[in-house]
Design a protein around this motif. Structure first.
Motif, PDB file in Angstrom:
ATOM      1  N   GLY A   1       0.837  -1.206   0.000  1.00 51.30           N
ATOM      2  CA  GLY A   1       0.000   0.000   0.000  1.00 51.30           C
ATOM      3  C   GLY A   1       0.862   1.241   0.000  1.00 51.30           C
ATOM      4  O   GLY A   1       1.874   1.314   0.705  1.00 51.30           O
ATOM      5  N   LYS A   2       0.449   2.221  -0.811  1.00 50.23           N
ATOM      6  CA  LYS A   2       1.278   3.418  -0.929  1.00 50.23           C
ATOM      7  C   LYS A   2       0.414   4.664  -1.070  1.00 50.23           C
ATOM      8  O   LYS A   2      -0.586   4.673  -1.789  1.00 50.23           O
ATOM      9  CB  LYS A   2       2.201   3.286  -2.155  1.00 50.23           C
ATOM     10  N   VAL A   3       0.833   5.687  -0.353  1.00 47.74           N
ATOM     11  CA  VAL A   3       0.208   6.999  -0.495  1.00 47.74           C
ATOM     12  C   VAL A   3       0.576   7.549  -1.867  1.00 47.74           C
ATOM     13  O   VAL A   3       1.762   7.686  -2.187  1.00 47.74           O
ATOM     14  CB  VAL A   3       0.734   7.949   0.609  1.00 47.74           C
ATOM     15  N   LYS A   4      -0.425   7.877  -2.658  1.00 47.66           N
ATOM     16  CA  LYS A   4      -0.142   8.356  -4.018  1.00 47.66           C
ATOM     17  C   LYS A   4      -0.332   9.871  -4.119  1.00 47.66           C
ATOM     18  O   LYS A   4       0.534  10.583  -4.605  1.00 47.66           O
ATOM     19  CB  LYS A   4      -1.071   7.674  -5.038  1.00 47.66           C
ATOM     20  N   THR A   5      -1.471  10.321  -3.717  1.00 45.05           N
ATOM     21  CA  THR A   5      -1.767  11.751  -3.825  1.00 45.05           C
ATOM     22  C   THR A   5      -2.323  12.222  -2.482  1.00 45.05           C
ATOM     23  O   THR A   5      -3.107  11.511  -1.864  1.00 45.05           O
ATOM     24  CB  THR A   5      -2.827  11.997  -4.917  1.00 45.05           C
ATOM     25  N   VAL A   6      -1.869  13.420  -2.083  1.00 47.21           N
ATOM     26  CA  VAL A   6      -2.380  13.978  -0.829  1.00 47.21           C
ATOM     27  C   VAL A   6      -2.888  15.389  -1.112  1.00 47.21           C
ATOM     28  O   VAL A   6      -2.212  16.173  -1.787  1.00 47.21           O
ATOM     29  CB  VAL A   6      -1.283  14.021   0.247  1.00 47.21           C
ATOM     30  N   VAL A   7      -4.075  15.656  -0.587  1.00 48.83           N
ATOM     31  CA  VAL A   7      -4.675  16.979  -0.750  1.00 48.83           C
ATOM     32  C   VAL A   7      -4.821  17.598   0.637  1.00 48.83           C
ATOM     33  O   VAL A   7      -5.267  16.927   1.567  1.00 48.83           O
ATOM     34  CB  VAL A   7      -6.064  16.860  -1.419  1.00 48.83           C
TER      35      VAL A   7
ATOM     36  N   ALA B   1      -0.992  18.457  -2.173  1.00 49.42           N
ATOM     37  CA  ALA B   1       0.208  18.535  -1.346  1.00 49.42           C
ATOM     38  C   ALA B   1       1.285  17.602  -1.893  1.00 49.42           C
ATOM     39  O   ALA B   1       2.442  17.981  -2.038  1.00 49.42           O
ATOM     40  CB  ALA B   1      -0.128  18.160   0.100  1.00 49.42           C
ATOM     41  N   ILE B   2       0.885  16.397  -2.178  1.00 49.28           N
ATOM     42  CA  ILE B   2       1.827  15.394  -2.689  1.00 49.28           C
ATOM     43  C   ILE B   2       1.263  14.818  -3.975  1.00 49.28           C
ATOM     44  O   ILE B   2       0.084  14.443  -4.038  1.00 49.28           O
ATOM     45  CB  ILE B   2       2.025  14.249  -1.678  1.00 49.28           C
ATOM     46  N   GLU B   3       2.095  14.745  -4.963  1.00 48.77           N
ATOM     47  CA  GLU B   3       1.698  14.122  -6.231  1.00 48.77           C
ATOM     48  C   GLU B   3       2.976  13.659  -6.906  1.00 48.77           C
ATOM     49  O   GLU B   3       3.981  14.393  -6.908  1.00 48.77           O
ATOM     50  CB  GLU B   3       0.970  15.150  -7.106  1.00 48.77           C
ATOM     51  N   ASN B   4       2.921  12.480  -7.451  1.00 44.04           N
ATOM     52  CA  ASN B   4       4.113  11.948  -8.129  1.00 44.04           C
ATOM     53  C   ASN B   4       5.371  12.053  -7.272  1.00 44.04           C
ATOM     54  O   ASN B   4       6.436  12.471  -7.735  1.00 44.04           O
ATOM     55  CB  ASN B   4       4.346  12.667  -9.456  1.00 44.04           C
ATOM     56  N   ASN B   5       5.194  11.725  -6.002  1.00 45.06           N
ATOM     57  CA  ASN B   5       6.338  11.748  -5.087  1.00 45.06           C
ATOM     58  C   ASN B   5       6.987  13.113  -4.947  1.00 45.06           C
ATOM     59  O   ASN B   5       8.174  13.204  -4.642  1.00 45.06           O
ATOM     60  CB  ASN B   5       7.397  10.724  -5.512  1.00 45.06           C
ATOM     61  N   GLU B   6       6.207  14.116  -5.169  1.00 42.48           N
ATOM     62  CA  GLU B   6       6.750  15.459  -4.950  1.00 42.48           C
ATOM     63  C   GLU B   6       5.816  16.262  -4.074  1.00 42.48           C
ATOM     64  O   GLU B   6       4.606  16.177  -4.196  1.00 42.48           O
ATOM     65  CB  GLU B   6       6.870  16.194  -6.282  1.00 42.48           C
ATOM     66  N   CYS B   7       6.445  17.101  -3.267  1.00 41.53           N
ATOM     67  CA  CYS B   7       5.644  17.981  -2.420  1.00 41.53           C
ATOM     68  C   CYS B   7       5.377  19.282  -3.164  1.00 41.53           C
ATOM     69  O   CYS B   7       6.307  19.946  -3.616  1.00 41.53           O
ATOM     70  CB  CYS B   7       6.353  18.244  -1.097  1.00 41.53           C
ATOM     71  N   LYS B   8       4.113  19.627  -3.272  1.00 39.88           N
ATOM     72  CA  LYS B   8       3.728  20.792  -4.059  1.00 39.88           C
ATOM     73  C   LYS B   8       3.471  22.012  -3.182  1.00 39.88           C
ATOM     74  O   LYS B   8       3.107  23.077  -3.698  1.00 39.88           O
ATOM     75  CB  LYS B   8       2.434  20.476  -4.821  1.00 39.88           C
ATOM     76  N   LEU B   9       3.570  21.839  -1.896  1.00 38.19           N
ATOM     77  CA  LEU B   9       3.270  22.970  -1.003  1.00 38.19           C
ATOM     78  C   LEU B   9       4.555  23.516  -0.408  1.00 38.19           C
ATOM     79  O   LEU B   9       5.550  22.808  -0.278  1.00 38.19           O
ATOM     80  CB  LEU B   9       2.349  22.529   0.133  1.00 38.19           C
TER      81      LEU B   9
END
Lengths: 457, 457, 457, 457
Positions: free
Chosen positions: C420-426, C432-440
């Motif tokens: 199990g893996k966290v993929k996208t975080v809002v 906040a997180i997408e494609n293993n990158e932090c956008k914030l």
């Protein structure tokens, strides 16, 4: 008779003195008694105990299609060899019949046959309006004040909870006590049939058919019913932590329940069922685990286990072989009547698990107090019956079927080295055992009528 | 001396016989002893007990700016009047000072001043590297084998859990025992200050500042620490269900803790704090509720409460008045050293709450066994000190400050009618009390060096 | 933003739908929502959870002469990578100083530095008349409604029971909650010094200085005090059977206590302390035994353990080496803020120990409810903050310091394969997180004022 | 259908939104949904719950020589009036007959007769080799996944422990659940006969024939057996502290048992049995004491009582009069199917005993989860059946037989003022209740096949 200079141990005391016996009872205890006695025994360096009382034995008992192999003569004689001067045996009511008729049947086998003293518990296997009327008579006329109940062996010995509560109320009214074999017979029957159905037939499955929960559950239930009715209760042959915890938990509601364990549960464990001759230890409840031994020793020292008995119920190897292909056909029981006092001393006192006073308390005094023979029996005191064991605390010897006196061709403790040996036994002022010989004859043993039981000890 | 024909009661036995005393000890016990004695006492129809032992008293003790009003003379003499032939008092280490210096201070007040026999517990109020070195010496050289600890009275007597565990390990190593005053001092201090801050200053708030939880909590904590260290532990003056349940619950992990309650907790309750003279019963812990009395009686019969003491710590009314405007200034304590044996008989035995044997066990024998004076003290047996109480079980009389011998101008039991009376008291072979007179002088009382304690009784 | 077709899991529900987010909150949830969104995320085959809440972290915290190695930026960013959108950190009052001054100090480090959302608990280390006045203000003005207390670390953080009870009464009055680090600091201090005195200095002795009893005892005591005062209580980082049993036993008196465990106590055990790099797992309380893991999983399913947190408190290996010659000098703590959600899923849900709903309940919803952020946080519902995790339940990956985002040069779970893996975080409507990158960026994270706490969840 | 602007409550959530229903299920939930619906309901200021589920009712049931007075039509209709959209009734196997034949008999009475939705538990009253074979079929083919057992009513419904353990093993194997009526039937039978024998025949003796111990004991026993077999267990209509403590104690061994209580046990007590019309409340188990009510509310908030049902089993006064001269002839049961949701709101939520979320959890969601109807039933979520209650939390009204819709001529709550009223009820997208009228006809109610049960909720 004069016993000189022994170290006298009671449930309370510990001192060196002489004991003067006159006829059947103790007349004087003192330092350097200057009396002339017909017989003098020098007990210097020896321990002097009250005669042991084993309140749980089954002699000449019809069970599972055979009879336990010690009769009243061989059983009470073997008991004397081991320092036990009195036993309490069990009469089993036959379902459909009266208590009276069972009493008569048992008397037919025991009367005039005992070497040591004895009494009976009455097992009530069918409590109904007729049985109810017999309770008072048993207590007041026959001096049989304790009533055994079975929560297992459905169809033969088991009563249901309705009968249990009814019996409790009746027994309480007349000042008696309820003994209980507390295991959940229905669960056990289920497991026996399940194991048999799966072709699991070795002695190990005897053990696995009576898991701890079957005893813990029934003990909780019994304790609840005793609390509800207010009837004094005594759990026989308690073996395990789960069951003792039922009693411990009940202390929180200010309840008191008497607990008996047996010598085997303190020192043997269930690994024996994996041996080829595992049938020797097929008994109910079965042997348990090491943790249960620890719990039981602790329970003794906490004052929550008051009695160490045997549930002596010997069967010869030939009898045990009735179940060689099916554990459920192995006659249940094991021989220990002769070994209890020495094993408990050796494993308990000599290994510092219990004190000398506690030893006497659980092996001699408490049985007498709980079952209403005190102060006649169970102690060394002026006026009490001169039932006395002279014990060498240092002599080592080895238990074996070759040397024991029980009528059974094996020992559950073959080769077990014990520290401490019963040297001389006196019963009501007469030498019973001396120089490894029994000096008393069949018939000397007396039926002891018992009083209404104590509620607090 | 010869005591004829009394009904002799020990913790185990109950029989009628004569007792022959030679010098300080018991020489012979028997039926119709045919000896000539200088003094004969006819005890027909009387009970004959071992001398009572009160293991919890505070004589001539500096506390809260004053001294308890019984000194060693008046206190031990009053004890004798009440059938108590030996007491154990408490030495209090001063924080910052040594155990030795406290011992010397206490000896200064007690030496040559006692009428009855006595010993000391050592209260450790400051456990540090120096104190640690003194533990062995106290046990082995001074015969002071029990160490009192306080979980309350911060800044004066209380030690923290770090000290407690350290002391337990040291005491265990040398075969001693830890006594504990188990109440949560921090919680109590909070409640005292809260009540004072709210102007709640009457004796009732003494009670409300020490609710059951303060004792239950500390008892749980003590039991946990004793289990962890394996050190034998003894909870003094346990008063309530919550605290006893801590001990009961611990039986599940095979633990054993000794428990003492005091006579007042068995028979008085907190409703007294609402009386105008409620200060008379200001003690710590305070009196509790009816349900707690029931629990304590049950605990005795369950074998989980082993001792009934007094915590005798009398203050005159004038002293009590130091706190007339603030309950927290009332000297804590109440007089009972003289009343314990009679009250326990009257409320316990005569009302069928406990048996005669249990009475002797908790009032005489167990204190001797737990604290290492047995078999010299605490029983009636050949070779033991002749400390004997001859007791009329039927004589009724009324307790009152007018007639008691304690040095305090009121009684906590004024007007209480008791059944049973101490008639004659013998201490080490000498008549101590006879015809309501004390026959012994100050200085007769001996300091009893104690042995290492028993772990199992 | 529109999240399409995910399997939405809340503490109660489990269904497939679309989620429409408008600004910071959830506007609509429905099947096949026919709206046009700026951003659409296809969550088909994915689980959609509320953002995780970790109510127990220590960022940039001064401790044992150093600072925990994650600051508010690195710590909250790593949390987001792991699916945790909000944390609650701890402010520590300095003994002698005010709560206010501690709040200001902590704000100095946290303000404008967080990437994810956050709040604070206030640790009261010196409760006195001044502190008492600040409680109400913290709750009502600052939205800091929970007060941490330490029963250990004497001289630095520990308060005594007097302060505890006083604080409880004040906190209860204003509708707050007490958090507690429940271990007996005195006992632990004793054992640390004992082990050090004996030259036992390796990490194993960290473990052996905090045996189960030290936590069980303090938990019992805390539960007793909470019951007495009626103040809501929350035990942080509960690790063992003994402590949970304190809570279980209290259910008998109708009491409710909130319990938090941490992910490491569910899946790691004390055998790690025997490894050379055992210092990595030096934390307080220490890791326990397998039986304790079983108890904690059971506690979660029984509803008696409500929260799984981390007690994230990372130190770099260099910092850990401060204690290379003395376990008592190893900074206590371990990194897990990024791993909690994935580990709990993998070890809990994927291994059928807990249901998906229970997972969300203990990792997201209960922290929000207990600590007063609900319904803004902790669930997926119309009107709630759009804090959302899109999770692939099947993707396997391996934890490692090489790939994690926490500022620490090792992982406590190096090489651990998770399912199990966290993929996208809002977070509040922003990716906040997408494609293993932090956008914030630093500063996006908002301080969340909290409401008075719920007593029942 | 569109429900506008209600305050939606689930077991977890609490928010204001619109609900769009399409056909039988919920399609969209959102703020200000801009859709056009055939029917719009303005729920502003109202609470919006999932439809209630009552998992314990007895409709048209043959019992004690009569039939319960609500049939499937009147019972499920009354349920709808009270906000309960689904019930689970009980099929009773006849001893000697098959489960299948009982199912057919029950279908004969229920098919096409229900207004609301329903399912059945299967009561196994005769577990034997034939019954054993039917278990799997019931679960997998019929969707009947829960098996009721009786530990009381010997000779009619009771199974013994052997059957219980056997059934547990079979049910566990196929993923089902055991429900149990846990009272000791043997003890109760004894007490009934005892009271009758003493001429004690009034309804009070119904109560006194089923003292707390009869339920506590059976609960302990059931919990022990469930632990032994590992079969999920569910205790129906648990009423008292002793029984709940059996469950609480079992948490210590990591066990989980589901517990249901009924609304009457939370709010009524045994003093009603002393009223002249006490027969109205003759049910088994009987009403208990105030302390038991407190325990049950606490148990709900502790998460240890998961369900509030009714055991609805109405009899008209004329039927109750069958026992006017003998309590044992009074048909057991009381009407509550219509009152549960309103009473639980009024006495629980409005009096701050439970939260709104907890209310929904125990009355709607947990029954659905435990019994395998989730997520179709028991919540308000996208995709779930549109079973919805619109509830005015402020409207007060008074319960009375005059206004209720159950087919019974009295109310157990006559004159009871409740706060909160069911206004509109929707069942699978159809208006069921509106303006105090039932809009659905007999036959609308659907049999719901259930899934294998959850073990953890």
């Amino acid at each position: 008779m004069l016993i000189k200079n022994g170290r006298i141990i009671t449930a309370t005391d510990d001192y060196i003195a002489d004991i003067l016996i006159e006829a059947e009872t103790i007349k004087t205890i003192g330092k350097n008694l200057s009396v002339k006695a017909d017989k003098e025994i020098d007990a210097t360096g020896k321990l002097v105990f009250p005669g042991g009382i084993d309140p749980h034995v089954h002699l000449d008992m019809p069970f599972m299609g055979t009879f336990s192999s010690d009769n009243y003569e061989t059983g009470t004689r073997a008991a004397l060899y081991g320092g036990t001067t009195m036993v309490i045996d069990f009469i089993l009511q036959k379902q459909g019949n009266s208590l009276r008729s069972a009493l008569e049947e048992w008397k037919g086998r025991s009367d005039n046959n005992c070497v040591g003293d004895y009494s009976f518990h009455m097992a009530v296997t069918d409590f109904n309006d007729n049985t109810k009327k017999e309770v008072q008579e048993m207590i007041e006329k026959e001096g049989i004040t304790s009533f055994k109940t079975f929560m297992a062996y459905k169809g033969a010995l088991m009563i249901d909870d309705r009968q249990m509560v009814g019996l409790m109320e009746e027994v309480k009214k007349h000042g008696g006590l309820i003994n209980v074999h507390a295991t959940n017979g229905d669960m056990i029957d289920y497991l026996i049939q399940k194991h048999r159905g799966e072709g699991k037939l070795s002695p190990l499955y005897h053990y696995l058919s009576q898991p701890e929960v079957t005893e813990a559950e029934a003990s909780e239930r019994f304790v609840d019913m005793a609390n509800f009715t207010g009837c004094p209760g005594y759990i026989v042959h308690l073996t395990c932590e789960g069951a003792l915890n039922a009693v411990r938990n009940a202390t929180r509601r200010n309840q008191k329940i008497f607990v008996e364990t047996c010598i085997q549960y303190l020192i043997l464990d269930a690994s024996l069922y994996e041996k080829e001759d595992g049938a020797k230890w097929v008994m109910s409840p079965p042997l348990r685990e090491k943790k249960d031994q620890q719990t039981l020793w602790a329970g003794i020292n906490q004052g929550l286990v008051q009695v160490v008995a045997t549930d002596h119920c010997p069967f010869k190897w030939e009898q045990k072989l009735m179940g060689k292909d099916d554990f459920s056909k192995i006659p249940n029981g094991h021989p220990a009547i002769e070994n209890r006092m020495e094993l408990l001393y050796s494993e308990g006192v000599a290994k510092n698990k219990i004190t000398l006073n506690k030893y006497v308390e659980v092996a001699c005094t408490n049985p007498a107090k709980i079952f209403g023979m005190f102060p006649q029996k169970g102690t060394i005191a002026v006026g009490s019956d001169a039932d006395i064991v002279i014990f060498d605390p240092n002599e080592k010897h080895t238990l074996s079927a070759k040397t024991h006196h029980m009528n059974v061709d094996y020992s559950g403790y073959e080769g077990w080295e014990v520290t401490g040996k019963v040297k001389t036994v006196v019963l009501r002022g007469q030498i019973a055992i001396e120089n490894n010989e029994c000096k008393l004859n069949k018939g000397y043993g007396k039926f002891i009528k018992r009083n209404k039981v104590f509620q607090n000890i």
